[in-house]
Design a protein around this motif. Structure first.
Motif, PDB file in Angstrom:
ATOM      1  N   ILE A 198      -0.502   6.202 -10.448  1.00 36.44           N
ATOM      2  CA  ILE A 198      -1.609   5.404  -9.901  1.00 36.44           C
ATOM      3  C   ILE A 198      -1.385   3.926 -10.187  1.00 36.44           C
ATOM      4  O   ILE A 198      -1.528   3.072  -9.293  1.00 36.44           O
ATOM      5  N   THR A 199      -1.014   3.611 -11.424  1.00 38.67           N
ATOM      6  CA  THR A 199      -0.759   2.208 -11.779  1.00 38.67           C
ATOM      7  C   THR A 199       0.359   1.622 -10.927  1.00 38.67           C
ATOM      8  O   THR A 199       0.245   0.506 -10.406  1.00 38.67           O
ATOM      9  N   GLU A 200       1.432   2.379 -10.775  1.00 40.12           N
ATOM     10  CA  GLU A 200       2.550   1.901  -9.965  1.00 40.12           C
ATOM     11  C   GLU A 200       2.145   1.749  -8.506  1.00 40.12           C
ATOM     12  O   GLU A 200       2.460   0.739  -7.857  1.00 40.12           O
ATOM     13  N   GLY A 201       1.441   2.753  -7.982  1.00 40.27           N
ATOM     14  CA  GLY A 201       1.041   2.710  -6.581  1.00 40.27           C
ATOM     15  C   GLY A 201       0.124   1.541  -6.277  1.00 40.27           C
ATOM     16  O   GLY A 201       0.278   0.864  -5.254  1.00 40.27           O
ATOM     17  N   VAL A 202      -0.825   1.275  -7.165  1.00 39.53           N
ATOM     18  CA  VAL A 202      -1.752   0.155  -6.967  1.00 39.53           C
ATOM     19  C   VAL A 202      -0.996  -1.170  -7.011  1.00 39.53           C
ATOM     20  O   VAL A 202      -1.256  -2.075  -6.201  1.00 39.53           O
ATOM     21  N   ALA A 203      -0.044  -1.295  -7.925  1.00 36.18           N
ATOM     22  CA  ALA A 203       0.729  -2.539  -8.024  1.00 36.18           C
ATOM     23  C   ALA A 203       1.552  -2.776  -6.766  1.00 36.18           C
ATOM     24  O   ALA A 203       1.602  -3.901  -6.243  1.00 36.18           O
ATOM     25  N   VAL A 204       2.197  -1.719  -6.261  1.00 39.84           N
ATOM     26  CA  VAL A 204       2.987  -1.844  -5.031  1.00 39.84           C
ATOM     27  C   VAL A 204       2.078  -2.220  -3.864  1.00 39.84           C
ATOM     28  O   VAL A 204       2.408  -3.088  -3.040  1.00 39.84           O
ATOM     29  N   LEU A 205       0.907  -1.585  -3.797  1.00 37.67           N
ATOM     30  CA  LEU A 205      -0.036  -1.859  -2.709  1.00 37.67           C
ATOM     31  C   LEU A 205      -0.555  -3.290  -2.775  1.00 37.67           C
ATOM     32  O   LEU A 205      -0.617  -3.989  -1.748  1.00 37.67           O
ATOM     33  N   GLN A 206      -0.951  -3.736  -3.943  1.00 39.90           N
ATOM     34  CA  GLN A 206      -1.493  -5.085  -4.071  1.00 39.90           C
ATOM     35  C   GLN A 206      -0.478  -6.142  -3.659  1.00 39.90           C
ATOM     36  O   GLN A 206      -0.820  -7.130  -2.994  1.00 39.90           O
ATOM     37  N   ALA A 207       0.782  -5.922  -4.021  1.00 35.46           N
ATOM     38  CA  ALA A 207       1.833  -6.869  -3.632  1.00 35.46           C
ATOM     39  C   ALA A 207       1.998  -6.889  -2.117  1.00 35.46           C
ATOM     40  O   ALA A 207       2.221  -7.948  -1.523  1.00 35.46           O
ATOM     41  N   ALA A 208       1.882  -5.728  -1.485  1.00 39.74           N
ATOM     42  CA  ALA A 208       2.008  -5.663  -0.023  1.00 39.74           C
ATOM     43  C   ALA A 208       0.817  -6.315   0.664  1.00 39.74           C
ATOM     44  O   ALA A 208       0.976  -7.109   1.603  1.00 39.74           O
ATOM     45  N   LEU A 209      -0.397  -6.008   0.210  1.00 42.43           N
ATOM     46  CA  LEU A 209      -1.597  -6.578   0.826  1.00 42.43           C
ATOM     47  C   LEU A 209      -1.640  -8.094   0.684  1.00 42.43           C
ATOM     48  O   LEU A 209      -2.175  -8.789   1.564  1.00 42.43           O
ATOM     49  N   ALA A 210      -1.081  -8.606  -0.399  1.00 43.50           N
ATOM     50  CA  ALA A 210      -1.096 -10.052  -0.628  1.00 43.50           C
ATOM     51  C   ALA A 210      -0.298 -10.807   0.426  1.00 43.50           C
ATOM     52  O   ALA A 210      -0.496 -12.014   0.606  1.00 43.50           O
ATOM     53  N   ARG A 211       0.573 -10.098   1.146  1.00 39.25           N
ATOM     54  CA  ARG A 211       1.386 -10.758   2.175  1.00 39.25           C
ATOM     55  C   ARG A 211       0.654 -10.832   3.514  1.00 39.25           C
ATOM     56  O   ARG A 211       1.170 -11.394   4.466  1.00 39.25           O
ATOM     57  N   ASP A 212      -0.549 -10.266   3.572  1.00 37.09           N
ATOM     58  CA  ASP A 212      -1.446 -10.436   4.718  1.00 37.09           C
ATOM     59  C   ASP A 212      -0.818 -10.005   6.042  1.00 37.09           C
ATOM     60  O   ASP A 212      -0.952 -10.679   7.066  1.00 37.09           O
ATOM     61  N   ARG A 213      -0.132  -8.854   6.018  1.00 32.46           N
ATOM     62  CA  ARG A 213       0.394  -8.260   7.253  1.00 32.46           C
ATOM     63  C   ARG A 213       0.014  -6.778   7.230  1.00 32.46           C
ATOM     64  O   ARG A 213       0.855  -5.910   7.040  1.00 32.46           O
ATOM     65  N   LEU A 214      -1.266  -6.525   7.430  1.00 34.81           N
ATOM     66  CA  LEU A 214      -1.786  -5.174   7.258  1.00 34.81           C
ATOM     67  C   LEU A 214      -1.221  -4.207   8.286  1.00 34.81           C
ATOM     68  O   LEU A 214      -1.108  -4.526   9.472  1.00 34.81           O
ATOM     69  N   GLY A 215      -0.872  -3.011   7.806  1.00 31.65           N
ATOM     70  CA  GLY A 215      -0.415  -1.928   8.664  1.00 31.65           C
ATOM     71  C   GLY A 215      -1.101  -0.639   8.265  1.00 31.65           C
ATOM     72  O   GLY A 215      -1.827  -0.578   7.258  1.00 31.65           O
ATOM     73  N   GLU A 216      -0.857   0.414   9.036  1.00 31.41           N
ATOM     74  CA  GLU A 216      -1.608   1.648   8.828  1.00 31.41           C
ATOM     75  C   GLU A 216      -1.315   2.301   7.476  1.00 31.41           C
ATOM     76  O   GLU A 216      -2.222   2.881   6.861  1.00 31.41           O
ATOM     77  N   TYR A 217      -0.074   2.213   6.985  1.00 32.23           N
ATOM     78  CA  TYR A 217       0.223   2.857   5.712  1.00 32.23           C
ATOM     79  C   TYR A 217      -0.426   2.107   4.553  1.00 32.23           C
ATOM     80  O   TYR A 217      -0.871   2.716   3.575  1.00 32.23           O
ATOM     81  N   GLN A 218      -0.500   0.787   4.653  1.00 33.89           N
ATOM     82  CA  GLN A 218      -1.216   0.021   3.621  1.00 33.89           C
ATOM     83  C   GLN A 218      -2.700   0.383   3.624  1.00 33.89           C
ATOM     84  O   GLN A 218      -3.313   0.523   2.563  1.00 33.89           O
ATOM     85  N   ALA A 219      -3.289   0.528   4.820  1.00 37.85           N
ATOM     86  CA  ALA A 219      -4.707   0.887   4.898  1.00 37.85           C
ATOM     87  C   ALA A 219      -4.954   2.277   4.311  1.00 37.85           C
ATOM     88  O   ALA A 219      -5.933   2.497   3.583  1.00 37.85           O
ATOM     89  N   GLN A 220      -4.076   3.223   4.620  1.00 35.87           N
ATOM     90  CA  GLN A 220      -4.214   4.562   4.045  1.00 35.87           C
ATOM     91  C   GLN A 220      -4.080   4.517   2.528  1.00 35.87           C
ATOM     92  O   GLN A 220      -4.810   5.204   1.800  1.00 35.87           O
TER      93      GLN A 220
END
Length: 392
Positions: free
Chosen positions: A249-271
């Protein structure tokens, strides 16, 4: 790589680059894949079992060995002359770059000429390094059936131009299908999908690759709590959250936060964002369903998927009450997978026990696996018991 550090997992990690190197030099995909498998067998028999020390550059050794085996195989082919011209020189010794080759191999396995089923099987074989027997067991089909499926896929790649590979979105879709196949046989396909996603994330900085990896990690973190000792399913709301893997969970949240910070939302980030909200709740009652509905709204905008709309309807039922969820469900096609089960759940939450019990029976008849069928049947039986006890 240290000489004493090669184990089975690290050996499998070398497969994509070795196979891609042969294809890049002009080898046809089918023969190259056979040659790589034979080189891996030789490596397994010597390095991993301990009968000999691995070389300083295991990947270079594998490429050289596989290339020589390819030449042996190719000499019996009708294109012998062409292949022997290609064989004029062995690959040079020394360190071998792998990033671009590995990514290219993912793309080839997701070639648009292949069906999704064939692309998944070929990815597991060529990129994942699984044997045909392992893949067959994972899919619960005879080994001969899987061998034929993989052979057809390789033949198709031999007949198409390999300068037209599948795009990255197709590659991600293939990995998504691998993850969702479950945990059958002696190969854990969910864990295998995570391993492959990690490899892909190391070769590209695409935010949706990161989103997919985060999604896998967050879903996989709940796996220990998903089933009871007898194999029966445990609904998300009833799971023992103390058994969820906090490291994932910690790893997944960190990977997700780094992706969302780039402001190019896609369906896998939303899921993944939805999965992260579930993971963040200490109890089912603390789940932020309002924000989950908002993320489903983003998913609908991105995909316009009926399945996403179905999941959104259930989330609306949690956020705004079961009647609101049923109203959202009424806008969808009843033929959708799990529509009946979702309707049964929302009717149960609304207190319509007789309707819910009937729908659970129907949903059980539609279930695609035994664990899900047993779970839905048990829900129907529980409601029937409550009705007979006068709880209506």
């Amino acid at each position: 790589m240290a000489a004493d550090a090669v184990d089975e997992g690290q050996l499998r990690d070398l497969i994509p680059g070795v196979l891609a190197a042969l294809v890049h030099r002009g080898a046809d995909f089918a023969t190259a894949e056979d040659a790589v498998q034979e080189a891996l067998i030789r490596a397994w028999e010597t390095w991993v079992t301990g009968s000999a020390q691995p070389p300083d550059e295991p990947k270079a050794w594998l490429i050289t060995t596989a290339w020589r085996r390819f030449i042996d195989l190719a000499r019996s082919d009708t294109a012998r002359h062409h292949r022997e011209v290609l064989a004029a020189d062995d690959p040079p010794p020394g360190p071998v770059a792998s990033v671009d080759e590995t990514l290219r191999l993912y793309f080839l396995c997701a070639h648009p000429s292949l069906s999704p089923t064939s692309a998944v099987a070929l990815t597991l074989r060529a990129v994942g390094g699984l044997t045909t027997r392992q893949i067959a067991q994972a899919y619960l089909v005879p080994e001969t059936t899987m061998a034929q499926r993989i052979s057809r896929a390789k033949r198709m790649l031999n007949e198409v131009r390999l300068d037209r590979p599948g795009d990255l979105r197709t590659v991600l879709r293939v990995l998504y299908l691998v993850f969702n196949e479950g945990y059958s046989g002696d190969v854990d396909l969910a864990a295998e999908a995570i391993r492959l996603a990690r490899q892909l994330a190391a070769t590209t900085d695409d935010v949706e690759v990161a989103g997919l990896l985060a999604l896998f990690l967050l879903h996989h973190a709940r796996r220990p709590a998903r089933t009871r000792a007898d194999g029966s399913l445990v609904p998300l709301s009833d799971q023992d959250r103390g058994r969820w893997r906090r490291d994932l969970i910690t790893e997944g949240v960190a990977v997700l936060q780094a992706a969302l910070a780039r402001d190019r939302l896609g369906e896998y980030q939303a899921q993944a964002a939805i999965a992260a909200l579930h993971a963040d709740a200490q109890t089912a009652e603390e789940t932020d369903w309002v924000q989950i509905v908002e993320w489903y709204d983003e998913l609908v905008r991105l995909t316009d998927s009926p399945v996403v709309r179905l999941n959104r309807a259930v989330a609306v039922g949690e956020a705004d009450g079961p009647r609101a969820g049923l109203a959202a469900l009424d806008e969808l096609d009843p033929a959708l997978p799990r529509f009946t089960a979702s309707s049964a759940y929302l009717h149960e939450q609304a207190g319509d026990l007789a309707i819910s019990a009937r729908l659970y029976v129907e949903a059980a008849e539609q279930a695609h696996n035994l664990a899900e069928r047993n779970h839905l049947t048990l829900r129907a039986a529980t409601l029937h018991q409550r009705l007979s006890d006068g709880d209506c």
